[in-house]
Design an enzyme around this catalytic site. Sequence first.
Site, PDB file in Angstrom:
ATOM      1  N   GLU A 149     -24.810 -17.547  13.445  1.00 23.91           N
ATOM      2  CA  GLU A 149     -24.233 -18.603  14.472  1.00 23.91           C
ATOM      3  C   GLU A 149     -24.940 -19.358  15.161  1.00 23.91           C
ATOM      4  O   GLU A 149     -25.018 -20.352  15.492  1.00 23.91           O
ATOM      5  CB  GLU A 149     -23.301 -17.994  15.297  1.00 23.91           C
TER       6      GLU A 149
ATOM      7  N   SER B 288      21.037   3.208 -15.786  1.00 25.34           N
ATOM      8  CA  SER B 288      21.564   4.919 -15.857  1.00 25.34           C
ATOM      9  C   SER B 288      21.214   6.044 -14.828  1.00 25.34           C
ATOM     10  O   SER B 288      21.737   6.844 -14.841  1.00 25.34           O
ATOM     11  CB  SER B 288      20.975   5.526 -17.218  1.00 25.34           C
TER      12      SER B 288
END
Length: 644
Positions: free
Chosen positions: A102, A369
């Site tokens: 930064e 099923s």
Amino acid sequence: MGRRHQSKNGGTRARKRTVFRSLLRLGLVLSLWGFAGLAVIIGWCAWDLPSVSQIKPFEVQHSITILAADGTLIARYGGLKGDSVTVSQLPPYVSAAVLSIEDRRFYDHFGIDPLGLARAIYTNLKARRWVQGGSTITQQLAKNLFLTPDKTLRRKIQEAMLALWIEHRFTKEEILSAYLNRVYFGSGAYGIDAAAKTYFGKPATDITLWESAVLAGLLKAPSKYSPSSNPKLARDRAKTVIAKMEEAGYIDKGMKKQELDEARIRLAGAAAGDLNRYFADWVTEQIDSYITDAGRDLVVRTTFVPQLQLLAETREKALFKQLKPEQKISQAALVTMGPDGAVLAMIGGVDYEASQFNRATQAQRQPGSAFKPFVYLAALEAGYDPENKLLDAPITSGPYKPHNYDDRYFGEVTLTEALARSLNTATVRLLQDVGIAALIDVAQRFNFPHPFAPELATGLGADETTLLDMTNAYAMIANGGYSIWPYAVLSIEDSEGNVLYEHEDVTHARMFSGRDIAALDGMLVQVVAQGTGQAAQLSRGHVAGKTGTSQNYRDAWFIGYTNRFITGIWMGNDDDSAMEKVSGGKYPARLWHDYMEQAINVDVPSYARRMPHGGDDGFSRMIRRWSSGDFGGFSGSDVPVYNQ
């Protein structure tokens, strides 16, 4: 002649002096106008400059923390308040990571970095787009404390003015500490300590070098690089931070290599599995139904069992590694419940990061099923017993003419054999005799949240439902026929420990007779023992269940239970495309076996073993024998004679 030459030279020098004086006067005038213009601009910017005593407040959302029953963190939503920390309290690599990416010249500039600004302007002009900012950490702090995020010239000048004041008023360590306590890291986390707790479940004082790099990487774009939603981008960004730290001299090449080689983001909640967010999301959606005032930080304790979740995820991942692309299976879901409806584990898909759609609770699929046991229970209630005979042969009349799997037919078969072999034609003939209304009535008593179509095809699972609802229905078979609903919330408290909701055990209504449920249970045991579910057989204990495969292999299911847990598994594709002959008795039953073989050994909380109560009968006594470790099966008066 000589005098004329001297006169000419003198005139030239005079003209030069005149021009110089004119330029000097012009420069002085322009400077005065420039200073005046600058003063006007500064005055214009300073006219509504916010007071340094009026710090912009946080806009922290209320947090929701989801915990397992044992206190293990599953997930956290919303904002989380962290503690204020100073740079000296943090590991040195925390500030190093932030400064490297930064503001590398933080300790050298006076709040504004002319070199950094010039570099940013050059980079942006060269790229012909905005790729790099020139704001220092002090300027960012000024913006976060006092200004709006507007990107205007006036706001940038105000930012610079406030940065100069901050640098004059505070030390570098104080400025960096304030910045780390104030900056937004995404996911509702303001400040380094809140971010560390949100993402890693630990205070900022305990984070590692790699975790520091992950957090520093968030500052450029918290949403884009969030390790929760975009782990790959977060990992790549953290690697960039590590490289910048090495360039700046904060770490050496050896440390850089070590961090990059071991680069792995372990988020808070990872102890409860990688796919636990499906469960957490499902729980969060229900909170408003438990409490009326959610405008506060909440802690939700759930029925979740991390050991079961980790087992389920491990076995699912191992199975999917063995699958081949030509088998065309892209998704799976799993739900494990206790006999009273407590949801103990949940997988809503193979990759939460890629898709947050929960296939366990949201996907409406054909159970095939796996729905047949409800037909047979309706028949048992109508007076049939498991040894009665049915005709299994092609259906030649009527509008609905289903076929058996692989077009194989077995003639006269018992109800038990018809269910074990999952015979379609025998089941349809049984349903025609019992009546569709009886099946719909049974389904309603199993607490399915929506009605099923009154059609013969419904008996073969042609209608749609969710895995959670199907698993809940099988749990009602496993618990002896008592009514239950899936639940996950044990308690809800606020951040001060006030209990807002607490789950209470209730008396459950009996929906089916113990005799009929015991008969159906015996039939489902045979499905696993010698029918389509043989792949699900376990090394010990009571095992019952049913396979399910929808038309054209679009869905494959296995739902079964032991004396301890009920687990349902679904596999298929989100686009409803067909798999390559994948039936419920294949991979779903295999996964069920691989998971449950280990799950039956997991020590779980008492609520996970709790049987619904609403009376006493033979089946209840049988269940108590199983719970105490007696797997002797049925005997004496516990079950009908035909099932001994």
